[in-house]
Design a protein around this motif. Structure first.
Motif, PDB file in Angstrom:
ATOM      1  N   PRO A  19       0.814  -1.223   0.000  1.00 52.88           N
ATOM      2  CA  PRO A  19       0.000   0.000   0.000  1.00 52.88           C
ATOM      3  C   PRO A  19       0.844   1.269   0.000  1.00 52.88           C
ATOM      4  CG  PRO A  19      -0.195  -1.165   2.108  1.00 52.88           C
ATOM      5  CD  PRO A  19       0.477  -2.083   1.154  1.00 52.88           C
ATOM      6  N   PHE A  20       2.009   1.237   0.661  1.00 55.52           N
ATOM      7  CA  PHE A  20       2.895   2.399   0.638  1.00 55.52           C
ATOM      8  C   PHE A  20       3.409   2.636  -0.780  1.00 55.52           C
ATOM      9  CE2 PHE A  20       7.297   4.047   1.018  1.00 55.52           C
ATOM     10  CZ  PHE A  20       6.993   5.310   1.509  1.00 55.52           C
ATOM     11  N   ALA A  21       3.740   1.553  -1.478  1.00 51.68           N
ATOM     12  CA  ALA A  21       4.209   1.678  -2.858  1.00 51.68           C
ATOM     13  C   ALA A  21       3.118   2.255  -3.759  1.00 51.68           C
ATOM     14  CB  ALA A  21       4.665   0.312  -3.377  1.00 51.68           C
ATOM     15  N   LEU A  22       1.898   1.830  -3.540  1.00 52.59           N
ATOM     16  CA  LEU A  22       0.784   2.360  -4.339  1.00 52.59           C
ATOM     17  C   LEU A  22       0.559   3.844  -4.055  1.00 52.59           C
ATOM     18  CD1 LEU A  22      -1.764  -0.600  -4.106  1.00 52.59           C
ATOM     19  CD2 LEU A  22      -0.280   0.014  -6.029  1.00 52.59           C
ATOM     20  N   LEU A  23       0.723   4.250  -2.812  1.00 50.19           N
ATOM     21  CA  LEU A  23       0.602   5.658  -2.467  1.00 50.19           C
ATOM     22  C   LEU A  23       1.684   6.478  -3.158  1.00 50.19           C
ATOM     23  CD1 LEU A  23      -0.598   8.004  -0.841  1.00 50.19           C
ATOM     24  CD2 LEU A  23       0.890   7.327   1.067  1.00 50.19           C
ATOM     25  N   LEU A  24       2.923   5.989  -3.123  1.00 50.69           N
ATOM     26  CA  LEU A  24       4.008   6.690  -3.817  1.00 50.69           C
ATOM     27  C   LEU A  24       3.715   6.787  -5.318  1.00 50.69           C
ATOM     28  CD1 LEU A  24       7.306   5.268  -2.235  1.00 50.69           C
ATOM     29  CD2 LEU A  24       6.288   7.519  -1.881  1.00 50.69           C
ATOM     30  N   SER A  25       3.195   5.722  -5.879  1.00 51.66           N
ATOM     31  CA  SER A  25       2.893   5.706  -7.313  1.00 51.66           C
ATOM     32  C   SER A  25       1.808   6.714  -7.646  1.00 51.66           C
ATOM     33  CB  SER A  25       2.454   4.298  -7.739  1.00 51.66           C
ATOM     34  OG  SER A  25       3.445   3.352  -7.433  1.00 51.66           O
ATOM     35  N   TRP A  26       0.794   6.782  -6.823  1.00 50.98           N
ATOM     36  CA  TRP A  26      -0.297   7.736  -7.063  1.00 50.98           C
ATOM     37  C   TRP A  26       0.217   9.166  -6.968  1.00 50.98           C
ATOM     38  CZ3 TRP A  26      -2.542  11.556  -4.043  1.00 50.98           C
ATOM     39  CH2 TRP A  26      -3.720  12.112  -4.550  1.00 50.98           C
ATOM     40  N   LEU A  27       1.036   9.430  -5.976  1.00 43.94           N
ATOM     41  CA  LEU A  27       1.577  10.791  -5.818  1.00 43.94           C
ATOM     42  C   LEU A  27       2.447  11.170  -7.018  1.00 43.94           C
ATOM     43  CD1 LEU A  27       2.573  10.736  -2.032  1.00 43.94           C
ATOM     44  CD2 LEU A  27       0.723  12.060  -3.090  1.00 43.94           C
ATOM     45  N   TYR A  28       3.257  10.236  -7.483  1.00 48.65           N
ATOM     46  CA  TYR A  28       4.103  10.529  -8.637  1.00 48.65           C
ATOM     47  C   TYR A  28       3.243  10.837  -9.867  1.00 48.65           C
ATOM     48  CZ  TYR A  28       7.472  10.024 -12.398  1.00 48.65           C
ATOM     49  OH  TYR A  28       8.250  10.264 -13.514  1.00 48.65           O
ATOM     50  N   CYS A  29       2.265   9.977 -10.134  1.00 49.56           N
ATOM     51  CA  CYS A  29       1.418  10.174 -11.317  1.00 49.56           C
ATOM     52  C   CYS A  29       0.541  11.409 -11.180  1.00 49.56           C
ATOM     53  CB  CYS A  29       0.563   8.933 -11.552  1.00 49.56           C
ATOM     54  SG  CYS A  29       1.508   7.469 -12.017  1.00 49.56           S
ATOM     55  N   ARG A  30       0.227  11.764  -9.950  1.00 49.60           N
ATOM     56  CA  ARG A  30      -0.605  12.966  -9.723  1.00 49.60           C
ATOM     57  C   ARG A  30       0.154  14.235 -10.074  1.00 49.60           C
ATOM     58  NH1 ARG A  30      -2.876  16.969  -9.325  1.00 49.60           N
ATOM     59  NH2 ARG A  30      -4.517  17.683  -7.879  1.00 49.60           N
ATOM     60  N   PHE A  31       1.433  14.279  -9.730  1.00 50.78           N
ATOM     61  CA  PHE A  31       2.202  15.497  -9.940  1.00 50.78           C
ATOM     62  C   PHE A  31       3.134  15.436 -11.153  1.00 50.78           C
ATOM     63  CE2 PHE A  31       1.196  15.524  -5.385  1.00 50.78           C
ATOM     64  CZ  PHE A  31       0.595  16.780  -5.288  1.00 50.78           C
ATOM     65  N   ARG A  32       3.350  14.224 -11.686  1.00 46.42           N
ATOM     66  CA  ARG A  32       4.205  14.077 -12.868  1.00 46.42           C
ATOM     67  C   ARG A  32       3.509  13.177 -13.886  1.00 46.42           C
ATOM     68  NH1 ARG A  32       9.715  15.004 -12.144  1.00 46.42           N
ATOM     69  NH2 ARG A  32       9.828  14.575 -14.392  1.00 46.42           N
ATOM     70  N   PRO A  33       2.362  13.597 -14.418  1.00 45.78           N
ATOM     71  CA  PRO A  33       1.643  12.750 -15.375  1.00 45.78           C
ATOM     72  C   PRO A  33       2.470  12.509 -16.632  1.00 45.78           C
ATOM     73  CG  PRO A  33       0.735  14.977 -15.332  1.00 45.78           C
ATOM     74  CD  PRO A  33       1.706  14.896 -14.204  1.00 45.78           C
ATOM     75  N   ASP A  34       2.434  11.275 -17.115  1.00 42.04           N
ATOM     76  CA  ASP A  34       3.240  10.901 -18.273  1.00 42.04           C
ATOM     77  C   ASP A  34       2.531   9.758 -18.984  1.00 42.04           C
ATOM     78  OD1 ASP A  34       5.468   9.051 -19.547  1.00 42.04           O
ATOM     79  OD2 ASP A  34       6.330  11.059 -19.395  1.00 42.04           O
ATOM     80  N   ALA A  35       2.515   9.801 -20.312  1.00 42.15           N
ATOM     81  CA  ALA A  35       1.814   8.776 -21.080  1.00 42.15           C
ATOM     82  C   ALA A  35       2.444   7.399 -20.893  1.00 42.15           C
ATOM     83  CB  ALA A  35       1.806   9.157 -22.564  1.00 42.15           C
ATOM     84  N   PHE A  36       3.766   7.348 -20.882  1.00 45.17           N
ATOM     85  CA  PHE A  36       4.442   6.058 -20.722  1.00 45.17           C
ATOM     86  C   PHE A  36       4.370   5.584 -19.275  1.00 45.17           C
ATOM     87  CE2 PHE A  36       8.171   3.487 -19.707  1.00 45.17           C
ATOM     88  CZ  PHE A  36       8.060   2.485 -20.664  1.00 45.17           C
ATOM     89  N   TRP A  37       4.703   6.497 -18.349  1.00 41.84           N
ATOM     90  CA  TRP A  37       4.720   6.125 -16.939  1.00 41.84           C
ATOM     91  C   TRP A  37       3.323   6.259 -16.345  1.00 41.84           C
ATOM     92  CZ3 TRP A  37       8.316   3.228 -15.128  1.00 41.84           C
ATOM     93  CH2 TRP A  37       9.595   3.273 -15.679  1.00 41.84           C
ATOM     94  N   SER A  38       2.472   5.329 -16.729  1.00 38.58           N
ATOM     95  CA  SER A  38       1.111   5.273 -16.207  1.00 38.58           C
ATOM     96  C   SER A  38       1.136   4.797 -14.760  1.00 38.58           C
ATOM     97  CB  SER A  38       0.266   4.316 -17.043  1.00 38.58           C
ATOM     98  OG  SER A  38       0.790   3.000 -16.945  1.00 38.58           O
ATOM     99  N   PHE A  39       0.003   4.932 -14.085  1.00 34.51           N
ATOM    100  CA  PHE A  39      -0.075   4.477 -12.703  1.00 34.51           C
ATOM    101  C   PHE A  39       0.234   2.985 -12.612  1.00 34.51           C
ATOM    102  CE2 PHE A  39      -2.637   2.547  -9.289  1.00 34.51           C
ATOM    103  CZ  PHE A  39      -2.055   3.174  -8.193  1.00 34.51           C
ATOM    104  N   LYS A  40      -0.207   2.212 -13.591  1.00 30.44           N
ATOM    105  CA  LYS A  40       0.038   0.769 -13.573  1.00 30.44           C
ATOM    106  C   LYS A  40       1.527   0.464 -13.662  1.00 30.44           C
ATOM    107  CE  LYS A  40      -1.044  -3.526 -16.015  1.00 30.44           C
ATOM    108  NZ  LYS A  40      -1.810  -4.143 -17.148  1.00 30.44           N
TER     109      LYS A  40
END
Length: 342
Positions: A67-88
């Motif tokens: 869950p901590f990893a998922l939180l980090l991933s969400w924060l990254y995608c929230r502030f650094r959206p990127d077509a290649f680096w999707s949340f998945k």
């Protein structure tokens, strides 16, 4: 495992996940994530024993890391959206790096609290805490990835497979030695209720065997390359806790070590040693729990302190010869080189 290995593993996983997008920034991010769980070493729990047994706790829990990893991933995608680096894709990277960190730690002898906050220390003991044969291929893959955009990810993926196979080899070698140990214990009429088999420094060929009994423990060495299947065990007294009062840290140390503990008096100090980490009298974790006063009575320490054990690399050449199967040096190695004649 050591920090260099964990950083290298994290970077290699990141490069493998990134594929054609593998670059220095991705590798650096993976290395940082790979070392993140070990930042708990900066926490002070009040005494030397607590700092030891509470390491690899909540920051290594398989119940908290995903869950901590998922939180980090969400924060990254929230502030650094990127077509290649999707949340998945980001989630696969962060979860993989953090989870493999704690799983690799659990393969060493130290012990990892995989299901914190529930009690329990888990370890497979199929790899030493530093093993160049595991780490160097990871570093090689990182170097290739830094200088080759076309081959970097493929090298990372291939080396991850190779490193996983090496861990499997360590487990297979351990089981081979375990079968040999079982036959030796039966032939030598030694107890078989509590036996530890763990690799010696920097390899998975030479293994250390510790056999526990009520009053004594036996220590021996066995190499995959030995021609003689006999194991030369040396017996030593376990000692006993001499005080009526048993501090909470002692109970914690028992749980942490699975009761692979030795008690001895040295220079009017009561020393409790974890027998799992180290060899002979060169043990990694030893703690001073009490001191004798002028009347000869034990005075329990308010907080146990780390005993300044003398550990070094001066015996590696002898261990190297023993690893190659030279069983003639067993007596010297266990009784003198490792300090048994204290």
């Amino acid at each position: 495992m050591d920090s260099v290995t964990q950083a290298a593993l994290g970077a290699t996983i990141a490069g493998a996940v990134a594929g054609k997008q593998c670059n220095a920034k991705v590798l650096l991010a993976g290395a940082v994530l790979g070392t993140l769980p070990d930042l708990d070493v900066v926490l002070d729990y009040g005494d030397a024993v607590s700092n030891t047994i509470k390491h690899r706790g909540f920051t290594h829990s398989l119940l908290l890391l995903p869950p901590f990893a998922l939180l980090l991933s969400w924060l990254y995608c929230r502030f650094r959206p990127d077509a290649f680096w999707s949340f998945k894709r980001v989630s696969v990277l962060t979860v993989s790096v953090l989870v493999t960190h704690t799983l690799l730690d659990a393969m060493t002898t130290y012990g990892t609290q995989l299901i914190w906050p529930f009690e329990g220390y888990f370890e497979l003991r199929n790899i030493f805490i530093i093993d160049p044969l595991y780490t160097l291929p990871l570093l090689m893959a990182i170097i290739v990835a830094l200088f080759s955009k076309t081959m970097g990810a493929r090298w990372c993926q291939s080396v991850l497979l190779l490193s996983t196979l090496y861990l499997g080899w360590g487990f297979a070698a351990q089981q081979y030695i375990a079968n040999r140990v079982e036959h030796n214990l039966a032939a030598q009429n030694l107890p078989n209720k509590q036996v530890m088999i763990t690799p010696t420094p920097f390899n998975t060929v030479l293994w250390r065997v510790v056999v526990m009994d009520d009053d004594y423990y036996w220590e021996g060495l066995a190499s995959i390359l030995d021609k003689d299947t006999n194991i030369d065990f040396l017996a030593r007294p376990l000692g006993a806790w001499p005080l009526e009062e048993k501090p909470a840290t002692l109970e914690g140390l028992k749980a942490f070590s699975h009761n692979y503990l030795n008690y001895r008096e040295e220079n009017d100090s009561l020393i409790v040693s974890d027998l799992r980490l180290g060899m002979g009298n060169n043990l990694s974790f030893e703690f001073v729990y009490a001191e004798r006063d002028e009347a000869g009575n034990w005075i329990l320490a308010d907080a146990p302190q780390r005993f300044p054990s003398q550990r070094g690399f001066e015996h590696l050449s002898t261990l190297w010869e023993r690893m190659k199967g030279d069983q003639s040096i067993d007596a010297n190695l266990t009784k003198q080189t490792l300090g048994y004649n204290r």
